[in-house]
Each structure stands twice: as C-alpha cells, then as structure tokens.
Design a protein around this motif. Structure first.
Motif, PDB file in Angstrom:
ATOM      1  N   ILE A  59       0.839  -1.205   0.000  1.00  0.00           N
ATOM      2  CA  ILE A  59       0.000   0.000   0.000  1.00  0.00           C
ATOM      3  C   ILE A  59       0.871   1.252   0.000  1.00  0.00           C
ATOM      4  O   ILE A  59       0.613   2.201  -0.735  1.00  0.00           O
ATOM      5  CB  ILE A  59      -0.967  -0.006   1.203  1.00  0.00           C
ATOM      6  CG1 ILE A  59      -2.022  -1.093   1.016  1.00  0.00           C
ATOM      7  CG2 ILE A  59      -1.614   1.370   1.386  1.00  0.00           C
ATOM      8  CD1 ILE A  59      -2.876  -1.328   2.237  1.00  0.00           C
ATOM      9  N   GLN A  60       1.923   1.239   0.811  1.00  0.00           N
ATOM     10  CA  GLN A  60       2.812   2.395   0.876  1.00  0.00           C
ATOM     11  C   GLN A  60       3.525   2.617  -0.453  1.00  0.00           C
ATOM     12  O   GLN A  60       3.692   3.750  -0.904  1.00  0.00           O
ATOM     13  CB  GLN A  60       3.823   2.223   2.010  1.00  0.00           C
ATOM     14  CG  GLN A  60       3.195   2.336   3.377  1.00  0.00           C
ATOM     15  CD  GLN A  60       4.134   1.934   4.503  1.00  0.00           C
ATOM     16  OE1 GLN A  60       5.083   1.175   4.297  1.00  0.00           O
ATOM     17  NE2 GLN A  60       3.864   2.437   5.696  1.00  0.00           N
ATOM     18  N   ARG A  61       3.931   1.529  -1.106  1.00  0.00           N
ATOM     19  CA  ARG A  61       4.573   1.634  -2.412  1.00  0.00           C
ATOM     20  C   ARG A  61       3.606   2.248  -3.435  1.00  0.00           C
ATOM     21  O   ARG A  61       3.955   3.136  -4.194  1.00  0.00           O
ATOM     22  CB  ARG A  61       5.055   0.245  -2.850  1.00  0.00           C
ATOM     23  CG  ARG A  61       5.865   0.232  -4.111  1.00  0.00           C
ATOM     24  CD  ARG A  61       6.465  -1.137  -4.455  1.00  0.00           C
ATOM     25  NE  ARG A  61       5.817  -2.292  -3.874  1.00  0.00           N
ATOM     26  CZ  ARG A  61       6.299  -3.019  -2.856  1.00  0.00           C
ATOM     27  NH1 ARG A  61       7.452  -2.721  -2.303  1.00  0.00           N
ATOM     28  NH2 ARG A  61       5.646  -4.067  -2.398  1.00  0.00           N
ATOM     29  N   PHE A  68       3.915  10.408  -6.674  1.00  0.00           N
ATOM     30  CA  PHE A  68       4.903  10.773  -7.683  1.00  0.00           C
ATOM     31  C   PHE A  68       4.219  11.184  -8.977  1.00  0.00           C
ATOM     32  O   PHE A  68       4.534  12.209  -9.578  1.00  0.00           O
ATOM     33  CB  PHE A  68       5.849   9.588  -7.923  1.00  0.00           C
ATOM     34  CG  PHE A  68       6.829   9.813  -9.033  1.00  0.00           C
ATOM     35  CD1 PHE A  68       7.912  10.654  -8.856  1.00  0.00           C
ATOM     36  CD2 PHE A  68       6.681   9.180 -10.253  1.00  0.00           C
ATOM     37  CE1 PHE A  68       8.826  10.872  -9.880  1.00  0.00           C
ATOM     38  CE2 PHE A  68       7.581   9.378 -11.279  1.00  0.00           C
ATOM     39  CZ  PHE A  68       8.654  10.234 -11.096  1.00  0.00           C
ATOM     40  N   ILE A  69       3.262  10.396  -9.429  1.00  0.00           N
ATOM     41  CA  ILE A  69       2.537  10.696 -10.661  1.00  0.00           C
ATOM     42  C   ILE A  69       1.740  11.990 -10.513  1.00  0.00           C
ATOM     43  O   ILE A  69       1.705  12.820 -11.428  1.00  0.00           O
ATOM     44  CB  ILE A  69       1.593   9.531 -11.047  1.00  0.00           C
ATOM     45  CG1 ILE A  69       2.398   8.280 -11.383  1.00  0.00           C
ATOM     46  CG2 ILE A  69       0.666   9.916 -12.187  1.00  0.00           C
ATOM     47  CD1 ILE A  69       3.324   8.424 -12.565  1.00  0.00           C
ATOM     48  N   ASP A  75       6.014  18.144 -18.618  1.00  0.00           N
ATOM     49  CA  ASP A  75       7.193  17.990 -19.457  1.00  0.00           C
ATOM     50  C   ASP A  75       7.969  16.717 -19.136  1.00  0.00           C
ATOM     51  O   ASP A  75       8.755  16.248 -19.950  1.00  0.00           O
ATOM     52  CB  ASP A  75       8.095  19.230 -19.349  1.00  0.00           C
ATOM     53  CG  ASP A  75       8.630  19.461 -17.953  1.00  0.00           C
ATOM     54  OD1 ASP A  75       8.014  18.967 -16.991  1.00  0.00           O
ATOM     55  OD2 ASP A  75       9.666  20.152 -17.820  1.00  0.00           O
ATOM     56  N   GLU A  76       7.749  16.145 -17.969  1.00  0.00           N
ATOM     57  CA  GLU A  76       8.418  14.890 -17.623  1.00  0.00           C
ATOM     58  C   GLU A  76       7.833  13.726 -18.404  1.00  0.00           C
ATOM     59  O   GLU A  76       8.470  12.703 -18.568  1.00  0.00           O
ATOM     60  CB  GLU A  76       8.323  14.638 -16.122  1.00  0.00           C
ATOM     61  CG  GLU A  76       9.114  15.668 -15.324  1.00  0.00           C
ATOM     62  CD  GLU A  76       9.027  15.425 -13.833  1.00  0.00           C
ATOM     63  OE1 GLU A  76       9.288  14.291 -13.387  1.00  0.00           O
ATOM     64  OE2 GLU A  76       8.697  16.376 -13.114  1.00  0.00           O
TER      65      GLU A  76
END
Length: 79
Positions: A59-61, A68-69, A75-76
């Motif tokens: 879950i943490q991952r 992050f998304i 631009d990334e």
C-alpha cells in the motif's frame, strides 16, 4: 432516502463545488474509508503480523507511486 428533485439537484451541484460543505463531507468520508483500515493494518504490522507488514508495504509503495505521478510535471511525460 428520497428528496424532492430540486433538493437532489442542489446536493449534486454542491458535491461538484470544491470547498463546499457537501464536497468536504464526501472527501472526509472517502479519506476515513481509506485511513481506518490502513491504521488497523499499521497496528497489526507493529505487533509483528508478517502478512500485515507485506500488505502495508504494498500500500505504501502504491501511495508513493500515486503521489509521484500526481506531482509530476507535464514535461516529464514528453521529455
């Protein structure tokens, strides 16, 4: 529960307005629905439950990936 159509329409409209009381209550309910099971999982993991530890790590991952998304610049993606 049944509401008159005008009341139901107003409720639905307020649910789409960020910061409205209806939108905040819906968001709080959603957050509580997610947080409560994770807190129980955290307690079980702290007590040494291996399955709870593995599940909590997953879950943490997933949460880190989603964060992050969410914060990634456009631009990334095209870089």
């Amino acid at each position: 529960m049944e509401f008159p159509p005008a009341v139901a329409a107003a409720f639905i409209a307020l649910a789409d307005v960020p910061g409205s009381i209806v939108a905040r209550l819906i968001e709080e309910g959603h957050d509580n629905g997610i947080a409560t099971p994770q807190m129980k999982l955290q307690e079980a993991a702290a007590a040494g439950n291996i399955d709870a530890i593995k599940t909590l790590r997953g879950i943490q991952r997933e949460n880190r990936f989603n964060e992050f998304i969410y914060y990634m610049d456009d631009d990334e993606f095209t870089g």
